[in-house]
Design a protein around this motif. Structure first.
Motif, mmCIF file in Angstrom:
data_model
loop_
_atom_site.group_PDB
_atom_site.id
_atom_site.type_symbol
_atom_site.label_atom_id
_atom_site.label_comp_id
_atom_site.label_asym_id
_atom_site.label_seq_id
_atom_site.Cartn_x
_atom_site.Cartn_y
_atom_site.Cartn_z
ATOM 1 N N GLN A 82 72.109 45.467 51.362
ATOM 2 C CA GLN A 82 70.871 46.084 50.920
ATOM 3 C C GLN A 82 70.137 46.691 52.108
ATOM 4 N N LYS A 83 69.404 47.759 51.844
ATOM 5 C CA LYS A 83 68.805 48.566 52.909
ATOM 6 C C LYS A 83 67.897 47.754 53.813
ATOM 7 N N GLY A 84 67.115 46.875 53.258
ATOM 8 C CA GLY A 84 66.155 46.135 54.057
ATOM 9 C C GLY A 84 66.770 45.119 54.988
ATOM 10 N N GLN A 85 68.076 44.835 54.826
ATOM 11 C CA GLN A 85 68.706 43.799 55.617
ATOM 12 C C GLN A 85 69.371 44.309 56.889
ATOM 13 N N GLU A 143 78.488 44.820 49.776
ATOM 14 C CA GLU A 143 77.428 45.797 49.993
ATOM 15 C C GLU A 143 76.332 45.164 50.820
ATOM 16 N N GLY A 151 70.893 55.090 47.930
ATOM 17 C CA GLY A 151 69.962 54.199 47.256
ATOM 18 C C GLY A 151 69.624 53.042 48.174
ATOM 19 N N ASN A 152 69.806 51.810 47.671
ATOM 20 C CA ASN A 152 69.530 50.631 48.483
ATOM 21 C C ASN A 152 70.773 50.031 49.111
ATOM 22 N N VAL A 153 71.882 50.725 49.019
ATOM 23 C CA VAL A 153 73.141 50.209 49.562
ATOM 24 C C VAL A 153 73.422 50.843 50.922
ATOM 25 N N ARG A 154 73.779 49.994 51.880
ATOM 26 C CA ARG A 154 74.148 50.479 53.212
ATOM 27 C C ARG A 154 75.653 50.408 53.394
ATOM 28 N N TYR A 157 72.824 55.347 53.947
ATOM 29 C CA TYR A 157 72.337 54.686 52.738
ATOM 30 C C TYR A 157 72.539 55.564 51.513
ATOM 31 N N GLY A 216 66.380 57.253 57.787
ATOM 32 C CA GLY A 216 65.792 57.534 56.481
ATOM 33 C C GLY A 216 65.779 59.001 56.101
#
Length: 398
Positions: free
Chosen positions: A5-8, A3, A223-226, A221, A255
């Protein structure tokens, strides 16, 4: 679990996105009068070959094949043409082989489809289709039955995957090298060996999943998973099942709300489909990420073992390789997934769900793998036609 994370994630620039959006709008207008082909509707080999032969390979695609497969431009063009011919021959050759069919694969050296037979009685009929012939001991039915027995028994974490290798005429079991002496692994291998047609290979790492406008390879996305979009279908897109459960909300690269997961299966399978709305639309395009031109999708004819194949994903973008095996069972930590296709195309976290495509034919959505795009590795995908048939979806095509 691969997985992301969104911020990455690394997002494309606003300029690039705006240009792509303009291209997609024009593409939508241009194809508005076309009727998409469903998984159940297959054009005749002759009409499909004629239509596809009229579409030359893009300079970007040829460049990617030169880079990842070590081919010259002329070799890449010749390979694409011979692979199209081999793909179109598969059904006819298998019917000609009848019960003596032992499997088939694309042979890059000869540029032909090779069909394995358990006896010579059907060899003339198979050669008449244009395929080459080789004789083997075990039929495809026997090998498939042996693999299915392994599917039912469960496997320890040290067993990475297993599949039927038609060229070797064996069931191949891959075990993680560091776990080869584990008692449970040894017990699984012993049980597999009872079929009498098993080869055991060692791999450096266990398989893991790759999760991290609806255009193939684009990020989304939950949640926080891309994860990555696979292919556009009527009303939405298909992707990997481990990326979300039914009812989960999906947002796009910017978003904004896209839609929700309508169906999802993992483990056992690794596929899902997401409905779209909120101003999003579907287009028959797979992103080339600047490495190649964005690729149009014109159908979903399955490429044979040995054929070249490319993948688009939101982390590692565009890479190519070859089909290594079909109908492989992969033993993820979350549980086994059946009927995957293995390739030597690399992938990384966040690429899950992304597009596998051969020429202009959709092949499947990225499930998982081992390794990365620096050191290399192997990646599996869930075949697209299985997903379309499971949910009654229609592939969006150009």
């Amino acid at each position: 679990m691969l997985e992301q994370q969104k911020g990455q994630t690394l997002r494309r620039s606003t300029l690039t996105r705006t240009a792509l959006s303009a291209f997609l709008v024009l593409g939508t207008w241009a194809t508005a009068g076309l009727v998409p082909a469903s998984a159940a509707d297959s054009p005749s080999p002759s009409s499909e070959s004629s239509a596809r032969a009229a579409q030359p390979a893009s300079d970007g695609l040829l460049s990617a094949m030169r880079k990842d497969l070590g081919l010259t431009a002329s070799q890449a063009r010749a390979r694409l043409a011979s692979e199209r011919t081999a793909t179109a021959l598969q059904g006819t050759a298998r019917r000609a082989a009848g019960s003596s069919f032992g499997g088939d694969w694309y042979d890059a050296k000869s540029g032909k489809l090779t069909v394995a037979l358990t006896g010579s009685a059907k060899s003339g009929a198979v050669r008449a289709t244009g395929a080459a012939v080789t004789l083997v001991k075990h039929s495809a039915r026997e090998l498939d039955a042996a693999k299915k027995r392994l599917d039912k028994g469960g496997a320890p974490a040290g067993v990475s995957s297993w599949h039927v290798d038609p060229k070797a005429n064996r069931v191949v079991v891959d075990v993680v090298a560091s776990a080869k002496d584990d008692n449970d692994v040894q017990a699984f291998v012993a049980r597999a060996g009872q079929t009498g047609a098993v080869t055991v290979n060692q791999v450096p790492a266990a398989a893991r999943t790759l999760s991290a406008g609806t255009v193939g390879g684009d990020p989304y996305y939950t949640g926080n998973v891309r994860c990555s979009i696979g292919f556009s279908v009527n009303g939405g897109f298909v992707t990997a099942g481990h990326c979300g459960q039914p009812g989960a909300a999906v947002s796009g690269w910017d978003g904004s709300a896209v839609g929700t997961f309508q169906g999802s299966s993992f483990p056992g399978n690794d596929y899902a489909w997401v409905s779209v709305g909120n101003g999003w639309w579907t287009v028959p395009v797979v992103l080339g990420w600047g490495t190649v031109s964005d690729q149009l999708v014109r159908g979903s004819a399955a490429a044979p073992v040995g054929a070249s194949i490319c993948r688009s994903g939101s982390t590692s973008h565009w890479h190519c390789g070859n089909v290594l095996a079909t109908n492989e069972t992969v033993n993820y930590s979350e549980g086994a997934v059946n009927e995957l296709t293995k390739t030597n195309v690399c992938a990384e976290p966040g690429d899950s769900g992304g597009s596998f495509i051969s020429g202009d034919q959709a092949q499947g959505v990225t499930s998982g793998g081992w390794g990365d795009c620096t050191g290399g590795g192997e990646t599996w995908f869930q075949p697209i036609n299985e997903i379309l048939n499971q949910y009654g979806l229609t592939l969006t095509t150009a």
